[in-house]
Design a protein around this motif. Sequence first.
Motif, PDB file in Angstrom:
ATOM      1  N   ALA A   1       0.868  -1.188   0.000  1.00 52.32           N
ATOM      2  CA  ALA A   1       0.000   0.000   0.000  1.00 52.32           C
ATOM      3  C   ALA A   1       0.901   1.233   0.000  1.00 52.32           C
ATOM      4  O   ALA A   1       2.063   1.159   0.401  1.00 52.32           O
ATOM      5  CB  ALA A   1      -0.898   0.017   1.230  1.00 52.32           C
ATOM      6  N   THR A   2       0.353   2.364  -0.438  1.00 51.00           N
ATOM      7  CA  THR A   2       1.079   3.631  -0.321  1.00 51.00           C
ATOM      8  C   THR A   2       0.481   4.386   0.866  1.00 51.00           C
ATOM      9  O   THR A   2      -0.575   4.013   1.381  1.00 51.00           O
ATOM     10  CB  THR A   2       0.916   4.495  -1.583  1.00 51.00           C
ATOM     11  N   LEU A   3       1.142   5.465   1.294  1.00 50.99           N
ATOM     12  CA  LEU A   3       0.582   6.285   2.373  1.00 50.99           C
ATOM     13  C   LEU A   3      -0.821   6.753   1.985  1.00 50.99           C
ATOM     14  O   LEU A   3      -1.734   6.794   2.802  1.00 50.99           O
ATOM     15  CB  LEU A   3       1.483   7.488   2.648  1.00 50.99           C
ATOM     16  N   GLU A   4      -0.965   7.097   0.681  1.00 47.37           N
ATOM     17  CA  GLU A   4      -2.238   7.603   0.164  1.00 47.37           C
ATOM     18  C   GLU A   4      -3.358   6.559   0.313  1.00 47.37           C
ATOM     19  O   GLU A   4      -4.417   6.852   0.866  1.00 47.37           O
ATOM     20  CB  GLU A   4      -2.036   7.941  -1.324  1.00 47.37           C
ATOM     21  N   THR A   5      -3.105   5.341  -0.198  1.00 45.18           N
ATOM     22  CA  THR A   5      -4.170   4.319  -0.164  1.00 45.18           C
ATOM     23  C   THR A   5      -4.438   3.869   1.265  1.00 45.18           C
ATOM     24  O   THR A   5      -5.584   3.628   1.638  1.00 45.18           O
ATOM     25  CB  THR A   5      -3.820   3.100  -1.045  1.00 45.18           C
ATOM     26  N   ALA A   6      -3.381   3.765   2.089  1.00 46.55           N
ATOM     27  CA  ALA A   6      -3.590   3.361   3.487  1.00 46.55           C
ATOM     28  C   ALA A   6      -4.378   4.434   4.242  1.00 46.55           C
ATOM     29  O   ALA A   6      -5.240   4.118   5.063  1.00 46.55           O
ATOM     30  CB  ALA A   6      -2.260   3.096   4.174  1.00 46.55           C
ATOM     31  N   GLY A   7      -4.111   5.712   3.940  1.00 48.76           N
ATOM     32  CA  GLY A   7      -4.847   6.810   4.578  1.00 48.76           C
ATOM     33  C   GLY A   7      -6.341   6.735   4.252  1.00 48.76           C
ATOM     34  O   GLY A   7      -7.191   6.974   5.109  1.00 48.76           O
ATOM     35  N   LEU A   8      -6.665   6.370   3.008  1.00 49.77           N
ATOM     36  CA  LEU A   8      -8.072   6.254   2.612  1.00 49.77           C
ATOM     37  C   LEU A   8      -8.731   5.036   3.246  1.00 49.77           C
ATOM     38  O   LEU A   8      -9.907   5.080   3.627  1.00 49.77           O
ATOM     39  CB  LEU A   8      -8.189   6.197   1.079  1.00 49.77           C
ATOM     40  N   SER A   9      -7.981   3.922   3.381  1.00 51.56           N
ATOM     41  CA  SER A   9      -8.533   2.747   4.078  1.00 51.56           C
ATOM     42  C   SER A   9      -8.857   3.100   5.517  1.00 51.56           C
ATOM     43  O   SER A   9      -9.872   2.662   6.075  1.00 51.56           O
ATOM     44  CB  SER A   9      -7.532   1.580   4.093  1.00 51.56           C
ATOM     45  N   LEU A  10      -7.985   3.912   6.140  1.00 44.10           N
ATOM     46  CA  LEU A  10      -8.217   4.331   7.511  1.00 44.10           C
ATOM     47  C   LEU A  10      -9.476   5.212   7.586  1.00 44.10           C
ATOM     48  O   LEU A  10     -10.281   5.083   8.516  1.00 44.10           O
ATOM     49  CB  LEU A  10      -6.992   5.083   8.052  1.00 44.10           C
ATOM     50  N   ALA A  11      -9.672   6.084   6.591  1.00 41.75           N
ATOM     51  CA  ALA A  11     -10.878   6.928   6.548  1.00 41.75           C
ATOM     52  C   ALA A  11     -12.129   6.056   6.532  1.00 41.75           C
ATOM     53  O   ALA A  11     -13.124   6.349   7.199  1.00 41.75           O
ATOM     54  CB  ALA A  11     -10.841   7.850   5.331  1.00 41.75           C
ATOM     55  N   GLU A  12     -12.082   4.963   5.781  1.00 41.84           N
ATOM     56  CA  GLU A  12     -13.226   4.053   5.690  1.00 41.84           C
ATOM     57  C   GLU A  12     -13.507   3.397   7.060  1.00 41.84           C
ATOM     58  O   GLU A  12     -14.657   3.274   7.484  1.00 41.84           O
ATOM     59  CB  GLU A  12     -12.964   3.004   4.604  1.00 41.84           C
ATOM     60  N   LEU A  13     -12.428   3.032   7.777  1.00 36.13           N
ATOM     61  CA  LEU A  13     -12.602   2.447   9.111  1.00 36.13           C
ATOM     62  C   LEU A  13     -13.189   3.483  10.082  1.00 36.13           C
ATOM     63  O   LEU A  13     -14.060   3.161  10.904  1.00 36.13           O
ATOM     64  CB  LEU A  13     -11.255   1.915   9.629  1.00 36.13           C
ATOM     65  N   VAL A  14     -12.725   4.723   9.983  1.00 37.58           N
ATOM     66  CA  VAL A  14     -13.258   5.795  10.841  1.00 37.58           C
ATOM     67  C   VAL A  14     -14.751   5.991  10.543  1.00 37.58           C
ATOM     68  O   VAL A  14     -15.569   6.135  11.459  1.00 37.58           O
ATOM     69  CB  VAL A  14     -12.472   7.111  10.639  1.00 37.58           C
ATOM     70  N   ARG A  15     -15.127   5.950   9.256  1.00 41.12           N
ATOM     71  CA  ARG A  15     -16.541   6.116   8.882  1.00 41.12           C
ATOM     72  C   ARG A  15     -17.401   5.003   9.496  1.00 41.12           C
ATOM     73  O   ARG A  15     -18.454   5.257  10.076  1.00 41.12           O
ATOM     74  CB  ARG A  15     -16.695   6.109   7.356  1.00 41.12           C
ATOM     75  N   ARG A  16     -16.921   3.762   9.389  1.00 41.02           N
ATOM     76  CA  ARG A  16     -17.694   2.638   9.942  1.00 41.02           C
ATOM     77  C   ARG A  16     -17.818   2.761  11.462  1.00 41.02           C
ATOM     78  O   ARG A  16     -18.859   2.463  12.033  1.00 41.02           O
ATOM     79  CB  ARG A  16     -17.039   1.292   9.569  1.00 41.02           C
ATOM     80  N   THR A  17     -16.743   3.211  12.114  1.00 42.99           N
ATOM     81  CA  THR A  17     -16.774   3.383  13.574  1.00 42.99           C
ATOM     82  C   THR A  17     -17.755   4.479  13.955  1.00 42.99           C
ATOM     83  O   THR A  17     -18.544   4.332  14.897  1.00 42.99           O
ATOM     84  CB  THR A  17     -15.357   3.714  14.091  1.00 42.99           C
TER      85      THR A  17
END
Lengths: 110, 400
Positions: free
Chosen positions: B350-366
């Motif tokens: 993953a890149t910092l960019e794609t990992a940052g977006l995956s984290l955004a998705e986890l924050v949204r679900r939380t």
Amino acid sequence: MQPECFQICREDNVATLLRDAASATDIRVIGEAAHGTVRSIEPICIGHKIAVVPVAAGEAIVKYGFPIGEAIRPIAEGEWVHLHNCRSRYDAVSSELDLQTGARKETRYA
Amino acid sequence: MPDAKWVGYLRPDGRKGVRNLLLVVYTVQCAQHVAHEVVSGEPDTHVIGFPGCYENDYAIRLMLALARHPNVGGVLAVGLGCEYTQPERIAKAVRLSGRPAEAFFIQEHGGTVTSISHGKQLLADLRRRAADFPQTEMSWPDLIVGAECGGSDATSGLAGNPVVGRFFDWLVDQGGTAIFEETVEMIGLRSVLSQRAADAVACRQIEEAYDKAEEYCRSVRQYSVSPGNFAGGLTTIEEKSLGAVAKSGNRKIQGVIRVAEQPRSPGLWLLDSVPDSNFMQFGYTNPNDTEGIIDLISAGAHIVLFITGRGSVIGSPIAPLIKITGNSATFRKMSGDIDFNAGCVLEGSATLETAGLSLAELVRRTAAGEATKPESLGHREYFIMYKHQNTPSLEEGCRA
């Protein structure tokens, strides 16, 4: 597997080991600013820094594109960079710590 | 994902919560056991408390900010009966914020067993009333997210914190609010930080907070770097600072807030938890990770991101904790505790960019209600201590 080290910024003169490396090992430099390999001149542990270019005494050690301290003595390419050859410009205590454990040497327990 | 919407809870002050929790607050160590027994077996009910018998303005301000946090829908304050901090005054302040609140002294209810059953009856009533808060639509501009790191290793500055930094940039670009802290882990970065100030006022606030932190470290001759950090490869406090500040991303810093103060507008904010000088000379800066997390929640963070390279098992009350590591080996070893592996950046998957977006998705679900791993495991660590910080009044920052 060939050991790797991670260089964060192009102007950095050190990179961080992602695996333990023995002496005289070719280590692949990775990261967005990566370039080629660097050959270790001593064993270096995971998480520790290797000089990717020679550094003169008094010169800044650069990581994240910023100085993280300065070289106490000349540092060769491939050398381990840590408390024995790099000192903080703020925290004088860190140069008095045990090189392996990081614990304070002068603290008395008796 | 920029258009994501989820359901939250609308509070009378206009703020929105991502949870609708009940909170039990005890006002002295002597009431701690009863408070925890009242909460035992109760769903969605958390505990905080202050151990001291002598009152402390800072601790009261902090507890009021937590009791009126947007994720809290009702409060029960429990005291023993001889301490300085008054449970009824906490309940009154909470009621003024439009939330149901009750209070009692153990000494007036006959002891442990009868106090626990009295507390449980009050909780049942509070739960019925807290269910009346209207549900409301939430989106990124409504969200405040905090970030803190602890148990750091070399991966924290390379992967864990930079991925959080990318997410913070993205959140700020969506109109959301991000808070980072630990000014004692910014030593050596005075100009790096002040150059990121949004305006002249923010610049002065950052320089003052920085100078206070550096003076604090110099006077106690202790920088925020431990034997484990050195043994793990960190050589200087400047190096640790750069790794720690990576979690703030690259956006402009809107200003500095103190513990229990709320950000005054969206964007990126710096939280200062260093004690101000006071005749008592009490209070430590960041005595442990939990103290820092509680500070972020007191500033209104709905969710806190905690980056741990070596691995930690803690959680938090009131605001869900999302645990992140940059170390894939730590993630495999503690996968029951850690929510997100940023180590994929160092493995090249993953890149910092794609990992940052995956984290955004986890924050949204939380935010939408999915429990994080510390939440599911029942981790609700809290830490409130004596300290002094200069603020004009108890009400300052604690939006009523």
